[in-house]
Design an enzyme around this catalytic site. Structure first.
Site, PDB file in Angstrom:
ATOM      1  N   GLY A   1      20.561  -1.882  -7.104  1.00 23.45           N
ATOM      2  CA  GLY A   1      19.576  -0.903  -6.667  1.00 23.45           C
ATOM      3  C   GLY A   1      18.618  -0.528  -7.782  1.00 23.45           C
TER       4      GLY A   1
ATOM      5  N   ASP B   1      17.099   2.258  -8.377  1.00 22.64           N
ATOM      6  CA  ASP B   1      17.407   3.549  -8.999  1.00 22.64           C
ATOM      7  C   ASP B   1      18.584   3.440  -9.954  1.00 22.64           C
ATOM      8  OD1 ASP B   1      19.057   2.969  -6.827  1.00 22.64           O
ATOM      9  OD2 ASP B   1      19.280   5.061  -6.214  1.00 22.64           O
TER      10      ASP B   1
END
Length: 292
Positions: free
Chosen positions: A125, A127
């Site tokens: 991911g 993030d």
């Protein structure tokens, strides 16, 4: 001609870029969080609910509205740095940047300047990679980032600064929603730490299971991954930094998670500012990432 890294990051030329106002955008499954950086200092943050089906025009209106809450607008923004886990909104912000003619850095395994040592780096991911970058640059390595968001994630940074994976569990609020939606008599409750683990009514029993349960889950996972990182580096587990972040990290119950060294709710936004500086050729921002 732009380099391959600059092309993947969304830059349209090879020159170093030094924004006077950087807009950082963290697009999560539940919320969109923005941060405004002036001269490397985080001056404002805002949050709105994520609408995965929003058009580029709708997203632009939302971002401009959030900026105006702090007496700013897109006209003031010199550059954008974004981490997104919603592909449709990634496309939308790319369209906005192109229309506004603003340099854009999009966080991916190919643009975040750390090694990604996992089985499938492209699945990491955005993030989580940005959090790993921020942890390494701001707090040192090895490190673990515990992120309390829609999911509860632990992300691990090895002693050499590489992202080496982590753990994912359902988030606390997700668990509460499932309890209320999938049972006939359990209500939605306030997230408040009860006085004791043995609840004497339904609400206090749910608060005990939720708050104390998630504290134990996070602390248990943190202790295990900390030990594995320490063994790999030949150090003591206490020497592995543990940073808590995410939308729920500022809650009083979150501060009681055992083993956490630092609480930094803005870690992802800071990581996006660091990413922009390093990818665009500007000066690293490690020393200027506190709020004004």
């Amino acid at each position: 001609m732009a380099s391959e890294r600059e092309r993947r990051a969304g830059r349209r030329d090879g020159a170093a870029y030094h924004p006077t106002m950087l807009l950082t955008v963290d697009i999560g499954n539940t919320n969109i969080t923005i941060g405004l950086f002036r001269a490397g200092a985080l001056s404002a943050t805002r949050r709105a609910a994520t609408r995965a089906g929003a058009t580029a025009d709708e997203l632009e209106l939302l971002l401009d509205g959030l900026l105006r809450l702090d007496d700013a607008s897109f006209a003031d923004v010199s550059g954008i740095s974004c981490a997104s886990v919603v592909p449709a909104l990634t496309d939308a912000i790319e369209a906005i940047a192109a229309r506004r003619d603003r340099p854009l850095v999009v966080a991916t395994a190919g643009t975040v300047p750390i090694a990604v040592r996992t089985e499938r780096p492209q699945e990491a991911g955005a993030d989580r990679l940005v959090n790993a970058l921020a942890a390494a640059r701001l707090y040192g390595t090895p490190a673990v980032v515990v992120d309390f968001g829609t999911a509860t994630t632990l992300d691990c940074v090895a002693a050499d600064g590489a992202y080496v994976g982590g753990a994912i569990a359902p988030g606390l609020e997700l668990g509460l929603e499932a309890l209320a939606a999938r049972t006939a008599k359990l209500p939605r409750i306030e997230l408040r730490t009860p006085d004791r683990a043995i609840g004497r009514d339904t609400v206090s029993a749910m608060q005990s299971g939720t708050i104390f349960g998630y504290q134990a889950l996070a602390a248990g996972l943190l202790a295990r991954v900390r030990r594995e990182l320490a063994d790999a580096a030949g150090i003591e587990p206490r020497d592995v930094k543990a940073i808590l972040t995410g939308g729920l990290s500022a809650a009083p119950w979150a501060r009681a998670v055992e083993g956490v060294d630092e609480i930094d709710p803005d870690l992802t936004l800071k990581g996006l500012a660091i990413l922009h500086a390093e990818v665009s050729g500007g000066e690293p921002l490690e020393l200027g990432l506190l709020r004004e």
